[in-house]
Design a protein around this motif. Structure first.
Motif, PDB file in Angstrom:
ATOM      1  N   HIS A  86       0.844  -1.197   0.000  1.00  0.00           N
ATOM      2  CA  HIS A  86       0.000   0.000   0.000  1.00  0.00           C
ATOM      3  C   HIS A  86       0.880   1.248   0.000  1.00  0.00           C
ATOM      4  O   HIS A  86       1.788   1.377   0.825  1.00  0.00           O
ATOM      5  N   GLU A  87       0.627   2.166  -0.938  1.00  0.00           N
ATOM      6  CA  GLU A  87       1.451   3.378  -1.084  1.00  0.00           C
ATOM      7  C   GLU A  87       1.453   4.256   0.166  1.00  0.00           C
ATOM      8  O   GLU A  87       2.489   4.767   0.558  1.00  0.00           O
ATOM      9  N   GLU A  88       0.293   4.439   0.795  1.00  0.00           N
ATOM     10  CA  GLU A  88       0.190   5.343   1.939  1.00  0.00           C
ATOM     11  C   GLU A  88       0.569   4.675   3.253  1.00  0.00           C
ATOM     12  O   GLU A  88       0.920   5.367   4.213  1.00  0.00           O
ATOM     13  N   ASN A  89       0.483   3.366   3.320  1.00  0.00           N
ATOM     14  CA  ASN A  89       0.832   2.625   4.530  1.00  0.00           C
ATOM     15  C   ASN A  89       1.602   1.372   4.135  1.00  0.00           C
ATOM     16  O   ASN A  89       1.008   0.314   3.950  1.00  0.00           O
ATOM     17  N   PRO A  90       2.925   1.452   4.007  1.00  0.00           N
ATOM     18  CA  PRO A  90       3.713   0.311   3.535  1.00  0.00           C
ATOM     19  C   PRO A  90       3.683  -0.909   4.460  1.00  0.00           C
ATOM     20  O   PRO A  90       4.135  -1.970   4.071  1.00  0.00           O
ATOM     21  N   ASP A  91       3.132  -0.767   5.660  1.00  0.00           N
ATOM     22  CA  ASP A  91       2.980  -1.929   6.520  1.00  0.00           C
ATOM     23  C   ASP A  91       1.833  -2.822   6.057  1.00  0.00           C
ATOM     24  O   ASP A  91       1.716  -3.964   6.486  1.00  0.00           O
ATOM     25  N   THR A  92       0.976  -2.317   5.168  1.00  0.00           N
ATOM     26  CA  THR A  92      -0.131  -3.091   4.624  1.00  0.00           C
ATOM     27  C   THR A  92       0.301  -3.703   3.299  1.00  0.00           C
ATOM     28  O   THR A  92       0.686  -2.999   2.372  1.00  0.00           O
ATOM     29  N   MET A  93       0.246  -5.029   3.253  1.00  0.00           N
ATOM     30  CA  MET A  93       0.700  -5.779   2.084  1.00  0.00           C
ATOM     31  C   MET A  93      -0.348  -6.806   1.694  1.00  0.00           C
ATOM     32  O   MET A  93      -1.031  -7.354   2.550  1.00  0.00           O
TER      33      MET A  93
END
Length: 127
Positions: A86-93
């Motif tokens: 996820h571009e805005e939250n890189p912890d979300t994959m």
């Protein structure tokens, strides 16, 4: 949170929160990160986070410093075919196995399988 999933049959719009297909989408181009790793199947990047799907166990290699250092992840995941960060939250994959999606919201430490099954998955992106 919405994802586009390209399969062998169609492109599906998936609501990741309700775990439902909400329609069919148009073509998209999954951005592939350039990584110099052997056996890389797919890769995605957001900021300094780079995630590579590799043809081995565990199926993921994750870097949080633009590829300088790597850690293995996804020990319980099946072999993979695609990944999205996820571009805005890189912890979300979002990880795609043959016909199942798995999501991590903590940088790839823990993964949760979505209940829906799709035809052979080729690529995924966050919409």
């Amino acid at each position: 949170m919405i994802a586009l999933v390209r399969t062998a049959e169609a492109i599906f719009i998936v609501d990741l929160e309700t775990e439902e297909v909400i329609g069919e989408g148009q073509g998209f181009e999954a951005a592939q990160a350039k990584v110099d790793l052997p056996r890389v199947v797919a890769a995605a990047t957001a900021g300094s986070t780079v995630v590579a799907v590799v043809d081995r166990r565990p199926p993921l290699a994750i870097s949080n410093d633009a590829g300088r250092t790597w850690r293995e992840a996804g020990g319980g995941l099946p072999p993979g075919f695609a990944i999205a960060v996820h571009e805005e939250n890189p912890d979300t994959m979002l990880f795609a196995a043959r016909n199942r999606l798995f999501i991590s919201e903590n940088g790839g430490i823990f993964w949760r399988a979505l209940t829906l099954e799709l035809p052979d998955i080729e690529a995924v992106v966050f919409a």
